[in-house]
Design a protein around this motif. Structure first.
Motif, mmCIF file in Angstrom:
data_model
loop_
_atom_site.group_PDB
_atom_site.id
_atom_site.type_symbol
_atom_site.label_atom_id
_atom_site.label_comp_id
_atom_site.label_asym_id
_atom_site.label_seq_id
_atom_site.Cartn_x
_atom_site.Cartn_y
_atom_site.Cartn_z
ATOM 1 N N GLY A 163 36.832 -8.715 26.820
ATOM 2 C CA GLY A 163 37.138 -7.311 26.523
ATOM 3 C C GLY A 163 38.414 -6.843 27.195
ATOM 4 N N ASN A 164 38.285 -5.779 28.022
ATOM 5 C CA ASN A 164 39.464 -5.214 28.684
ATOM 6 C C ASN A 164 39.795 -5.900 30.015
ATOM 7 O OD1 ASN A 164 37.548 -4.220 30.480
ATOM 8 N ND2 ASN A 164 37.758 -2.090 29.844
ATOM 9 N N GLY A 165 39.042 -6.928 30.365
ATOM 10 C CA GLY A 165 39.315 -7.686 31.585
ATOM 11 C C GLY A 165 38.800 -7.049 32.861
ATOM 12 N N ARG A 166 38.152 -5.902 32.755
ATOM 13 C CA ARG A 166 37.642 -5.192 33.937
ATOM 14 C C ARG A 166 36.233 -5.659 34.263
ATOM 15 N NH1 ARG A 166 40.000 -1.979 37.175
ATOM 16 N NH2 ARG A 166 38.410 -0.401 37.096
ATOM 17 N N ALA A 167 35.927 -5.749 35.535
ATOM 18 C CA ALA A 167 34.595 -6.161 35.988
ATOM 19 C C ALA A 167 33.690 -4.935 36.051
ATOM 20 C CB ALA A 167 34.689 -6.828 37.354
ATOM 21 N N SER A 168 33.443 -4.333 34.888
ATOM 22 C CA SER A 168 32.669 -3.095 34.836
ATOM 23 C C SER A 168 31.443 -3.267 33.950
ATOM 24 C CB SER A 168 33.536 -1.953 34.303
ATOM 25 O OG SER A 168 33.873 -2.187 32.956
ATOM 26 N N MET A 169 30.456 -2.397 34.188
ATOM 27 C CA MET A 169 29.267 -2.423 33.338
ATOM 28 C C MET A 169 29.617 -2.015 31.916
ATOM 29 S SD MET A 169 26.043 -1.246 35.683
ATOM 30 C CE MET A 169 26.587 0.413 35.965
ATOM 31 N N ASP A 170 30.597 -1.117 31.751
ATOM 32 C CA ASP A 170 31.019 -0.711 30.404
ATOM 33 C C ASP A 170 31.556 -1.902 29.612
ATOM 34 O OD1 ASP A 170 30.362 1.932 30.885
ATOM 35 O OD2 ASP A 170 32.397 2.486 31.477
ATOM 36 N N ASN A 171 32.403 -2.696 30.246
ATOM 37 C CA ASN A 171 32.973 -3.870 29.583
ATOM 38 C C ASN A 171 31.877 -4.870 29.222
ATOM 39 O OD1 ASN A 171 34.976 -5.563 28.543
ATOM 40 N ND2 ASN A 171 35.391 -6.485 30.536
ATOM 41 N N ILE A 172 30.943 -5.089 30.136
ATOM 42 C CA ILE A 172 29.838 -6.014 29.868
ATOM 43 C C ILE A 172 28.966 -5.483 28.736
ATOM 44 C CG2 ILE A 172 27.690 -6.946 30.858
ATOM 45 C CD1 ILE A 172 30.143 -8.448 31.833
ATOM 46 N N LYS A 173 28.656 -4.197 28.750
ATOM 47 C CA LYS A 173 27.806 -3.605 27.703
ATOM 48 C C LYS A 173 28.469 -3.728 26.332
ATOM 49 C CE LYS A 173 25.692 0.714 26.232
ATOM 50 N NZ LYS A 173 25.646 2.159 26.453
ATOM 51 N N LYS A 174 29.759 -3.431 26.246
ATOM 52 C CA LYS A 174 30.465 -3.497 24.966
ATOM 53 C C LYS A 174 30.487 -4.911 24.394
ATOM 54 C CE LYS A 174 33.446 0.446 25.753
ATOM 55 N NZ LYS A 174 34.748 0.896 26.193
ATOM 56 N N ASN A 175 30.539 -5.906 25.277
ATOM 57 C CA ASN A 175 30.684 -7.282 24.810
ATOM 58 C C ASN A 175 29.389 -8.079 24.763
ATOM 59 O OD1 ASN A 175 33.716 -7.752 24.448
ATOM 60 N ND2 ASN A 175 33.584 -6.642 26.367
ATOM 61 N N PHE A 176 28.383 -7.677 25.553
ATOM 62 C CA PHE A 176 27.154 -8.467 25.620
ATOM 63 C C PHE A 176 25.869 -7.665 25.435
ATOM 64 C CE2 PHE A 176 30.216 -10.690 28.461
ATOM 65 C CZ PHE A 176 30.402 -11.804 27.667
ATOM 66 N N GLY A 177 25.947 -6.337 25.421
ATOM 67 C CA GLY A 177 24.759 -5.525 25.188
ATOM 68 C C GLY A 177 24.158 -4.930 26.451
ATOM 69 N N LYS A 178 23.104 -4.127 26.219
ATOM 70 C CA LYS A 178 22.483 -3.380 27.317
ATOM 71 C C LYS A 178 21.792 -4.273 28.341
ATOM 72 C CE LYS A 178 21.654 1.056 25.138
ATOM 73 N NZ LYS A 178 20.663 2.043 24.731
ATOM 74 N N ASN A 179 21.134 -5.339 27.898
ATOM 75 C CA ASN A 179 20.439 -6.202 28.860
ATOM 76 C C ASN A 179 21.405 -6.810 29.867
ATOM 77 O OD1 ASN A 179 17.947 -5.676 27.748
ATOM 78 N ND2 ASN A 179 17.950 -7.485 26.444
ATOM 79 N N ALA A 180 22.575 -7.211 29.386
ATOM 80 C CA ALA A 180 23.589 -7.753 30.295
ATOM 81 C C ALA A 180 24.089 -6.674 31.252
ATOM 82 C CB ALA A 180 24.750 -8.337 29.495
#
Length: 195
Positions: free
Chosen positions: A42-59
């Motif tokens: 995603g945007n390369g940031r180590a954030s929960m937003d980036n993880i959620k956008k790319n892998f979903g809520k469980n991640a």
């Protein structure tokens, strides 16, 4: 306890907390789910937003759990390291260190993600009742106005609470946590404007 020894222990707790804060749960989740580091997602940031956008809520929940665990372990370690001398203040310095380590990890150029979960965990560990109330007030504002305002309100409420409960040192530490969160949100806003 001498002033020099107390200062040394405080600096050790800050350093230990910073070392724990360099562990980014988002990096672990990205490597487990995509086989690559967070810089390439995603945007390369180590954030929960980036993880959620790319892998979903469980991640995203896995990242939150990792951030909570990191904060608890850092505060526990610092308390075990310096509790007889620093008492409750060991958690204060360990928590600020872990938030700083998450904000500016040594190995990640873009910086870590927002440390809101870590701030809430630290406040609940350091100020069990009033810290929880600050976090609940932030959750109410998040539900009503939006996540940014709610997350920024939490450490702002904690400044006078910490000051009144444990004195100037605690109030200044809560103020430092507020400054770190404001800096993170400002940086995130700039990144969204200039991708």
């Amino acid at each position: 306890m001498s002033l020099e020894y107390g200062t040394l222990l405080s600096l050790l707790c800050l350093a230990a907390g910073y070392a724990f804060g360099n562990f980014l749960a988002a990096e672990v989740v990205a490597r487990c789910l995509a086989g690559t580091g967070i810089r390439n997602i995603g945007n390369g940031r180590a954030s929960m937003d980036n993880i959620k956008k790319n892998f979903g809520k469980n991640a995203m929940f896995a990242v939150a759990a990792g951030d909570i665990l990191t904060t608890v372990l850092a505060c526990w370690f610092c308390y075990r390291l310096a509790a007889p001398e620093l008492e409750h203040t060991a958690i204060l310095y360990g928590g600020i260190g872990v938030i700083a380590g998450h904000t500016w990890p040594v190995w990640l150029r873009h910086g870590g993600g927002r440390a809101t979960v870590m701030v809430c965990t630290w406040l609940i560990l350091y100020l069990p009742v009033t810290g929880l109330l600050c976090c609940l007030a932030g959750a109410v504002v998040t539900a009503g106005i939006g996540a940014t305002w709610g997350c920024l309100l939490i450490p702002c409420l904690a400044v006078p609470v910490a000051w009144l409960q444990f004195g100037m040192q605690s109030g200044l530490a809560a103020f430092a946590a507020a400054i770190l969160l404001f800096w993170q949100y400002r940086k995130d806003k700039a990144c969204r404007k200039n991708p």
